[in-house]
Design a protein around this motif. Structure first.
Motif, PDB file in Angstrom:
ATOM      1  N   LYS A   1       0.890  -1.191  -0.149  1.00 49.78           N
ATOM      2  CA  LYS A   1      -0.295  -0.017   0.400  1.00 49.78           C
ATOM      3  C   LYS A   1       1.330   0.998  -0.209  1.00 49.78           C
ATOM      4  O   LYS A   1       1.751   2.124   0.252  1.00 49.78           O
ATOM      5  CB  LYS A   1      -1.080  -0.413   1.382  1.00 49.78           C
ATOM      6  CG  LYS A   1      -1.659   1.398   1.239  1.00 49.78           C
ATOM      7  CD  LYS A   1      -2.911   1.171   2.484  1.00 49.78           C
ATOM      8  CE  LYS A   1      -3.948   2.455   2.725  1.00 49.78           C
ATOM      9  NZ  LYS A   1      -4.330   2.385   3.361  1.00 49.78           N
ATOM     10  N   ILE A   2       0.689   2.357  -0.507  1.00 48.90           N
ATOM     11  CA  ILE A   2       1.065   3.459  -0.543  1.00 48.90           C
ATOM     12  C   ILE A   2       0.439   4.726   0.242  1.00 48.90           C
ATOM     13  O   ILE A   2      -1.408   4.875  -0.239  1.00 48.90           O
ATOM     14  CB  ILE A   2       1.517   4.447  -1.765  1.00 48.90           C
ATOM     15  CG1 ILE A   2       1.900   5.326  -1.704  1.00 48.90           C
ATOM     16  CG2 ILE A   2       0.631   4.364  -2.309  1.00 48.90           C
ATOM     17  CD1 ILE A   2       3.298   5.547  -3.437  1.00 48.90           C
TER      18      ILE A   2
ATOM     19  N   ILE B   1       2.160   3.575   7.253  1.00 48.99           N
ATOM     20  CA  ILE B   1       2.400   2.845   6.825  1.00 48.99           C
ATOM     21  C   ILE B   1       3.263   1.593   6.744  1.00 48.99           C
ATOM     22  O   ILE B   1       2.440   0.410   6.503  1.00 48.99           O
ATOM     23  CB  ILE B   1       2.854   2.799   5.101  1.00 48.99           C
ATOM     24  CG1 ILE B   1       2.780   2.819   3.782  1.00 48.99           C
ATOM     25  CG2 ILE B   1       4.279   2.602   4.963  1.00 48.99           C
ATOM     26  CD1 ILE B   1       1.492   2.702   3.488  1.00 48.99           C
ATOM     27  N   VAL B   2       4.144   1.115   7.346  1.00 45.44           N
ATOM     28  CA  VAL B   2       4.778   0.146   7.988  1.00 45.44           C
ATOM     29  C   VAL B   2       3.463  -0.963   8.632  1.00 45.44           C
ATOM     30  O   VAL B   2       2.829  -2.159   9.038  1.00 45.44           O
ATOM     31  CB  VAL B   2       6.206   0.220   8.504  1.00 45.44           C
ATOM     32  CG1 VAL B   2       6.237  -1.086   9.499  1.00 45.44           C
ATOM     33  CG2 VAL B   2       7.113   0.374   7.886  1.00 45.44           C
ATOM     34  N   ARG B   3       2.959  -0.216   9.789  1.00 43.37           N
ATOM     35  CA  ARG B   3       1.897  -1.000  10.357  1.00 43.37           C
ATOM     36  C   ARG B   3       0.850  -1.087   9.925  1.00 43.37           C
ATOM     37  O   ARG B   3       0.558  -1.948   9.761  1.00 43.37           O
ATOM     38  CB  ARG B   3       1.393  -0.321  11.139  1.00 43.37           C
ATOM     39  CG  ARG B   3       2.885   0.242  12.705  1.00 43.37           C
ATOM     40  CD  ARG B   3       2.318   1.434  14.098  1.00 43.37           C
ATOM     41  NE  ARG B   3       1.756   2.297  13.693  1.00 43.37           N
ATOM     42  CZ  ARG B   3       2.338   4.259  13.649  1.00 43.37           C
ATOM     43  NH1 ARG B   3       3.705   3.655  13.812  1.00 43.37           N
ATOM     44  NH2 ARG B   3       1.864   4.919  13.780  1.00 43.37           N
TER      45      ARG B   3
ATOM     46  N   ALA C   1      10.506  -4.296   2.548  1.00 36.94           N
ATOM     47  CA  ALA C   1      10.312  -2.952   2.121  1.00 36.94           C
ATOM     48  C   ALA C   1       9.930  -2.084   2.315  1.00 36.94           C
ATOM     49  O   ALA C   1       8.550  -1.975   2.606  1.00 36.94           O
ATOM     50  CB  ALA C   1      11.024  -3.705   0.744  1.00 36.94           C
ATOM     51  N   VAL C   2      10.095  -1.486   2.001  1.00 41.73           N
ATOM     52  CA  VAL C   2       9.725   0.034   1.715  1.00 41.73           C
ATOM     53  C   VAL C   2       9.924   1.025   0.134  1.00 41.73           C
ATOM     54  O   VAL C   2      10.898   0.564  -0.318  1.00 41.73           O
ATOM     55  CB  VAL C   2       9.707   0.622   2.716  1.00 41.73           C
ATOM     56  CG1 VAL C   2       9.785   0.674   3.834  1.00 41.73           C
ATOM     57  CG2 VAL C   2      11.660   1.587   3.427  1.00 41.73           C
ATOM     58  N   MET C   3       9.050   1.776  -0.182  1.00 38.47           N
ATOM     59  CA  MET C   3       9.740   2.779  -1.444  1.00 38.47           C
ATOM     60  C   MET C   3       9.240   4.016  -0.899  1.00 38.47           C
ATOM     61  O   MET C   3       8.254   4.131  -0.369  1.00 38.47           O
ATOM     62  CB  MET C   3       9.651   2.638  -2.813  1.00 38.47           C
ATOM     63  CG  MET C   3       9.855   1.000  -3.103  1.00 38.47           C
ATOM     64  SD  MET C   3       8.524   0.191  -4.352  1.00 38.47           S
ATOM     65  CE  MET C   3       9.628   0.781  -5.466  1.00 38.47           C
ATOM     66  N   ASP C   4       9.253   5.420  -1.946  1.00 41.09           N
ATOM     67  CA  ASP C   4       8.899   6.378  -1.303  1.00 41.09           C
ATOM     68  C   ASP C   4       9.263   7.558  -2.274  1.00 41.09           C
ATOM     69  O   ASP C   4       9.393   7.476  -3.502  1.00 41.09           O
ATOM     70  CB  ASP C   4       9.740   7.173  -0.134  1.00 41.09           C
ATOM     71  CG  ASP C   4      11.319   7.328  -0.296  1.00 41.09           C
ATOM     72  OD1 ASP C   4      11.815   7.659  -1.473  1.00 41.09           O
ATOM     73  OD2 ASP C   4      11.529   6.384  -0.455  1.00 41.09           O
TER      74      ASP C   4
ATOM     75  N   LEU D   1       5.435   3.911   0.066  1.00 43.04           N
ATOM     76  CA  LEU D   1       4.924   2.778   0.699  1.00 43.04           C
ATOM     77  C   LEU D   1       5.519   1.362   0.945  1.00 43.04           C
ATOM     78  O   LEU D   1       6.569   1.358   1.432  1.00 43.04           O
ATOM     79  CB  LEU D   1       5.305   2.259  -1.058  1.00 43.04           C
ATOM     80  CG  LEU D   1       4.385   0.468  -2.105  1.00 43.04           C
ATOM     81  CD1 LEU D   1       4.170   0.988  -3.511  1.00 43.04           C
ATOM     82  CD2 LEU D   1       5.835   0.001  -1.929  1.00 43.04           C
ATOM     83  N   CYS D   2       4.510   0.669   1.329  1.00 38.70           N
ATOM     84  CA  CYS D   2       5.688  -0.854   2.346  1.00 38.70           C
ATOM     85  C   CYS D   2       4.613  -2.357   1.148  1.00 38.70           C
ATOM     86  O   CYS D   2       3.320  -2.198   1.134  1.00 38.70           O
ATOM     87  CB  CYS D   2       5.219  -0.532   3.727  1.00 38.70           C
ATOM     88  SG  CYS D   2       6.402  -1.760   4.922  1.00 38.70           S
ATOM     89  N   VAL D   3       5.623  -2.946   2.107  1.00 32.15           N
ATOM     90  CA  VAL D   3       5.470  -4.178   0.861  1.00 32.15           C
ATOM     91  C   VAL D   3       5.362  -5.280   2.251  1.00 32.15           C
ATOM     92  O   VAL D   3       6.653  -4.955   2.829  1.00 32.15           O
ATOM     93  CB  VAL D   3       5.661  -4.895  -0.088  1.00 32.15           C
ATOM     94  CG1 VAL D   3       7.856  -4.512  -0.374  1.00 32.15           C
ATOM     95  CG2 VAL D   3       5.553  -6.037  -0.902  1.00 32.15           C
ATOM     96  N   GLY D   4       5.163  -6.243   2.473  1.00 37.27           N
ATOM     97  CA  GLY D   4       4.913  -7.443   3.331  1.00 37.27           C
ATOM     98  C   GLY D   4       4.543  -8.819   2.412  1.00 37.27           C
ATOM     99  O   GLY D   4       3.528  -8.459   1.776  1.00 37.27           O
TER     100      GLY D   4
END
Length: 751
Positions: free
Chosen positions: A100-101, A123-125, A136-139, A193-196
């Motif tokens: 999600k972003i 966004i991590v939570r 991982a994260v993106m921005d 953005l974070c992905v899990g």
């Protein structure tokens, strides 16, 4: 101060309430009174004001966002769609990915470090609350002109906030974008953005089922920081004096969040969580109302049991606080001892503050007195829905008629390449990305400056089995394109992210988005928004990639000056075998340099027009979604068959920039001959649905046959090798000169 109880509210119907100061309209307040049959208490008003804010309720965007559902393409991969904290997709072998972003724009202007840092934390939570381990994260970052004094204030703080929070969490930052444009001065965009990853049978949802189950608040203590934070800052026009709102910006503690992640992973593995929700925008107000509304309909909460950093906080302040690193879980009574033991192991404060009921009411008490008694769904799901008026901006036709074809074209193509390559938007972002850890955890396969980030599905995750599977992620947007045509601009943002995922060899699977716009109360802005949503929904349907969720960020303007409409799109793809991924650029000598796709004369919104002439006008490049889909199919099959040694998409700056960046990727040069026609068009047009690939000579015939099968134009330009970029008959540039120009811009501005 007299405690404002439900009983007192019923006895004092005419007592003035500060609803306007909390951003609530007259008719919205009247509706709250109608729902309750009385005036709200101050605590109830706090709940409704934040839950019905633009940021939390989507009251101006709901009528348009429904298209993402009504036009959604059929997808066997979609496990959880819109409406939850994050979307979840099946990536094979029993694995699922959730991503999600979201935006943290206004807080990042007010206090750049903490605003950006807590954007990452929030966004991590969201990802954790789905039962997944964040991996991982993106921005996606946008600032005013690169040389503007305020950009020098905001950008370093934002980058420092992102890096410090993400690095402390041990999460690699694998990609994103940094864009400069005068329209973002005073209103930067910070989209995180974070992905899990998780096993697909272990998904957790934000729901509170089972009367008698306990409501547990765990994580950091609740404090006065962030009271009304995102829900207030992102729901009103942003004025110059907004720095006075600094106390509304949340303060993050990444070390607490790291412990919280590990604690949640163990709680999920022990299967002691029935439902879970993170505390982000609207804090306890949001967590309690949404959990109750999605469960058996009721919840009793003792608000005086909430652990506080500041014991002087009033109930309404506790409800509105957006203090970070907090979660709320629903736990069966028999699992409470195990839940508490795990929290204690990780040194995470945890307190039972309530119980699930089936009364259909959210009831909160404060030292025995009832201060909240509402139907939770009216706050969480039944807020106001506006069909805002909208119309095309008055100057839109004139803007589109101002075609850049009238602009003087350069005679010195070499100088033009260097000018565009060193411009702030195209120049290397290493000054930014070097502050992020791109390889922590050891699962990063590709990261910036690659077109997309690629991760292997790790075997050290809970429930992991051996796999060679991987995921690819890209995030893109172009405010200039969307300004010229918001319908096409949103589609072009999707197309670029889709293409960036495809050039790694991955199959694009699903979409998230962050829609950044000015005030919805401006009919011209609302037209831009409506067109962008319509365009994105139509494009997702054509490409077969569903929208899994996202974020709308309105009121991105200072006074009456709105930013360019800026839809930012994230695309997630899957690689069945991570070993087949294609490296970025030209990784070896002796390969054929091949251009895929058709080139047209398209300069509207282009980087050349922007850099050389400060021009914005005309129409953006034509959208060709069928060509994008065919190109992605070629790239995925070619990767799986091992036909490619390198690849790179074409976007800002066209073929000229793509060639330069491909040479810079591994320090391998190339010699190419342009197709017949205008060399300026061939080099700098920004026609979409194109990619540059390196093909080993032995694979060229098979690759050409593959392109023919999918009807993708395939033009052999030359070969890789040497230490120069040579465009035969036009110019030669040593790679070291390219590198100097490409890497020098941001350090000169911000060091």
């Amino acid at each position: 101060m007299t405690l404002d109880t439900v009983h007192r509210a019923a006895q004092t119907p005419d007592e003035p309430m500060p609803y306007a100061e909390l951003g609530m309209k007259d008719d919205e307040y009247a509706r709250v009174k109608e729902i309750l049959g009385r005036r709200p208490t101050s605590s109830e008003l706090a709940i409704y004001s934040v839950m019905w804010s633009e940021h939390c309720s989507y009251k101006s965007s709901k009528v348009h966002l429904r298209q993402f559902a009504t036009k959604a393409p059929a997808s066997d991969a979609l496990l959880v769609g819109m409406g939850e904290n994050a979307g979840v997709v099946d990536i094979g072998d029993g694995w699922a990915a959730t991503f999600k972003i979201e935006s943290h724009n206004h807080p990042s202007y007010v206090e750049p470090h903490q605003g950006a840092a807590t954007g990452v934390g929030g966004i991590v939570r969201d990802i954790m609350s789905m039962g997944a381990r964040p991996v991982a994260v993106m921005d996606s970052l946008r600032f005013g002109a690169a040389d503007a004094p305020d950009t020098r204030r905001v950008l370093p703080g934002v980058v420092e906030g992102i890096s410090s929070y993400g690095n402390c969490l041990g999460l690699p930052n694998i990609g994103g974008e940094v864009v400069f444009d005068p329209c973002y001065i005073g209103n930067p965009l910070v989209n995180a953005l974070c992905v899990g990853l998780l096993r697909k049978d272990r998904i957790k949802l934000a729901t509170a089922p089972g009367p008698g189950n306990k409501v547990v608040l765990f994580g950091a203590l609740t404090g006065p920081d962030g009271i009304g934070g995102a829900s207030v800052l992102a729901s009103a026009t942003f004025e110059d004096e907004s720095q006075a709102k600094r106390p509304s910006v949340q303060v993050g503690d990444p070390f607490m969040e790291k412990l919280l992640i590990e604690c949640c992973m163990e709680l999920f593995a022990a299967d002691v969580v029935v439902g879970i929700q993170d505390l982000g925008a609207a804090g306890i107000s949001c967590a309690t109302t949404e959990l109750a509304a999605k469960g058996t309909g009721g919840m009793d909460v003792r608000l005086d049991l909430v652990p506080l950093r500041d014991p002087t906080l009033r109930p309404e302040e506790i409800l509105m606080s957006e203090s970070q690193e907090r979660m709320m879980a629903v736990v069966t009574p028999q699992d409470i001892p195990a839940f508490m033991a795990i929290c204690e192991k990780w040194d995470i404060p945890a307190t039972v503050i309530g119980e699930v009921t089936d009364t259909g009411r959210l009831v909160m008490t404060w030292h025995g007195a009832t201060i909240v008694d509402i139907p939770p769904g009216t706050a969480a799901d039944e807020g106001p829905v506006y069909e805002r008026p909208y119309h095309e901006p008055a100057g839109q036709a004139a803007l589109n008629a101002d075609d850049p074809g009238r602009l003087p074209r350069p005679s010195d193509l070499r100088a033009t390449l260097l000018q565009v390559l060193g411009s702030p938007n195209v120049a290397s972002k290493e000054w930014v990305t070097s502050q992020y850890d791109r390889y922590v955890r050891g699962n990063t396969v590709l990261a910036q400056p690659a077109d997309a980030g690629v991760l292997r599905v790790s075997e050290d995750l809970p429930g992991a089995t051996e796999t060679v599977r991987g995921i690819a992620l890209a995030v893109d947007g172009n405010g200039r394109y969307a300004k010229l045509d918001p319908y096409a601009g949103a589609q072009l943002a999707l197309a670029e992210a889709y293409r960036n995922v495809a050039v790694t060899g991955a199959r694009p699977l699903a979409v998230t988005n962050c829609l950044n716009f000015g005030s919805p109360e401006d009919p011209e802005v609302m037209w831009q928004f409506a067109e962008a949503v319509r365009g994105l929904a139509d494009a997702c349907k054509t490409l077969g990639v569903p929208v899994t969720g996202g974020n709308v960020s309105f009121y991105n303007q200072t006074g009456s000056a709105a930013i360019h409409p800026t839809p930012v799109v994230g695309v997630l793809g899957v690689l069945d075998d991570i070993r087949t991924r294609v490296r970025s650029g030209f990784p070896e000598e002796g390969a054929r340099v091949v251009l895929l796709g058709e080139t047209r004369e398209e300069f509207g919104g282009s980087e050349w027009a922007h850099v050389a002439h400060g021009h914005l006008g005309g129409l953006p490049p034509r959208v060709d979604l069928e060509a994008e889909r065919a190109l992605a199919s070629v790239l995925a099959e070619a990767a799986s068959r091992g036909l490619l040694s390198g690849s790179h998409d074409l976007s800002d700056g066209g073929l000229a920039v793509a060639l330069a960046e491909a040479c810079l990727a591994a320090g391998v040069g190339c010699t190419v001959r342009l197709p017949d026609g205008d060399p300026f068009v061939a080099l700098f047009s920004e026609t979409t649905a194109r990619a540059l690939v390196a093909v080993p000579p032995a694979s060229f015939d098979a690759f050409a046959e593959l392109c023919a099968r999918y009807e993708v134009p395939c033009t052999s330009l030359g070969h890789t090798g040497g230490t120069d970029l040579v465009v035969d008959g036009h110019f030669t540039v040593p790679i070291e000169e390219l590198r100097t120009v490409h890497t020098g811009t941001l350090p000169a501005l911000f060091d």
